[in-house]
Design an enzyme around this catalytic site. Structure first.
Site, PDB file in Angstrom:
ATOM      1  N   GLY A  12       0.776  -1.239   0.000  1.00  0.00           N
ATOM      2  CA  GLY A  12       0.000   0.000   0.000  1.00  0.00           C
ATOM      3  C   GLY A  12       0.804   1.283   0.000  1.00  0.00           C
ATOM      4  O   GLY A  12       0.270   2.343   0.314  1.00  0.00           O
ATOM      5  N   ASN A 103      -4.487   2.188 -13.852  1.00  0.00           N
ATOM      6  CA  ASN A 103      -3.537   1.279 -13.217  1.00  0.00           C
ATOM      7  C   ASN A 103      -2.127   1.820 -13.424  1.00  0.00           C
ATOM      8  O   ASN A 103      -1.860   2.551 -14.377  1.00  0.00           O
ATOM      9  CB  ASN A 103      -3.650  -0.121 -13.845  1.00  0.00           C
ATOM     10  CG  ASN A 103      -2.749  -1.137 -13.161  1.00  0.00           C
ATOM     11  OD1 ASN A 103      -2.616  -1.161 -11.940  1.00  0.00           O
ATOM     12  ND2 ASN A 103      -2.121  -1.988 -13.950  1.00  0.00           N
ATOM     13  N   HIS A 105       1.813   0.257 -13.810  1.00  0.00           N
ATOM     14  CA  HIS A 105       2.592  -0.972 -13.992  1.00  0.00           C
ATOM     15  C   HIS A 105       4.065  -0.622 -13.864  1.00  0.00           C
ATOM     16  O   HIS A 105       4.514   0.395 -14.393  1.00  0.00           O
ATOM     17  CB  HIS A 105       2.311  -1.585 -15.368  1.00  0.00           C
ATOM     18  CG  HIS A 105       2.950  -2.925 -15.529  1.00  0.00           C
ATOM     19  ND1 HIS A 105       2.439  -4.058 -14.950  1.00  0.00           N
ATOM     20  CD2 HIS A 105       4.080  -3.292 -16.174  1.00  0.00           C
ATOM     21  CE1 HIS A 105       3.233  -5.075 -15.234  1.00  0.00           C
ATOM     22  NE2 HIS A 105       4.233  -4.641 -15.975  1.00  0.00           N
TER      23      HIS A 105
END
Length: 195
Positions: A12, A103, A105
């Site tokens: 996190g 997202n 990556h």
């Protein structure tokens, strides 16, 4: 005020960075919710310490998507951010939030993307391939792993002596520097100059 939900499965650190970014005065968005598939994920504690609600769903609930969508709609979520989330996003959720799911990556896609390519696996593959450059790719989410339209990339040199840990550290610095600001610029306040 636009509301953000962060989906995370692990430590996190990106989630915490994004939460803190949007807690600063003058932001036009806030992280309303953290959603995870792992009760024991460190992101749960990070969210609690930062005063952000956390909801936990099991794999089947994520695969189906109905209960997750119901929660997001009830909480008025505008943007979904995947930050170390390891499950495939259900097609109904993608359809409901198309163009509003993002997202990050830890490589320069399309290199080192796809199912099973996350975290340390990516960094080890970068080193094993002898890459001279790696980085981050921030992209829209669609029905395929790491396949959505690219929004932003940033790169960093890979030295011949770098280990996977060295690469991970460099990539994490890029994530911390760019991810929250790109979310802000692209999804929260696109007409405002972002510092």
């Amino acid at each position: 005020m636009k509301k953000i939900a962060i989906f995370a499965s692990g430590n996190g650190s990106n989630a915490e960075n994004i939460i803190r970014y949007f807690q600063m005065p003058g932001r036009d968005g806030r992280v309303e919710l953290v959603v995870t598939n792992r009760r024991d994920a460190p992101v749960v504690g990070r969210a609690a310490r930062l005063g952000v609600d956390c909801e936990i769903f099991d794999r089947e609930q994520f695969r189906d998507g109905a209960r997750v969508i119901e929660l997001l709609e009830r909480r008025g979520i505008d943007v979904v951010v995947l930050a170390g989330f390891l499950l495939m996003v259900a097609p109904p959720l993608i359809a409901r939030y198309r163009g509003r799911i993002v997202n990050i990556h830890p490589s320069l896609l399309p290199k080192f993307g796809g199912k099973g390519m996350y975290g340390r696996h990516v960094h080890e593959a970068v080193v094993a391939a002898g890459e001279k450059v790696t980085g981050i790719t921030i992209h829209h989410v669609n029905e395929h792993y790491d396949d959505g339209a690219v929004i932003f990339t940033a790169s960093v040199a890979v030295e011949p002596t770098d280990s996977a840990d060295d690469v991970a550290r460099k990539v994490q610095e890029l994530e911390q520097e760019h991810f929250a600001a790109v979310i802000d610029r692209e999804f929260i306040a696109p007409s405002r100059q972002i510092d």
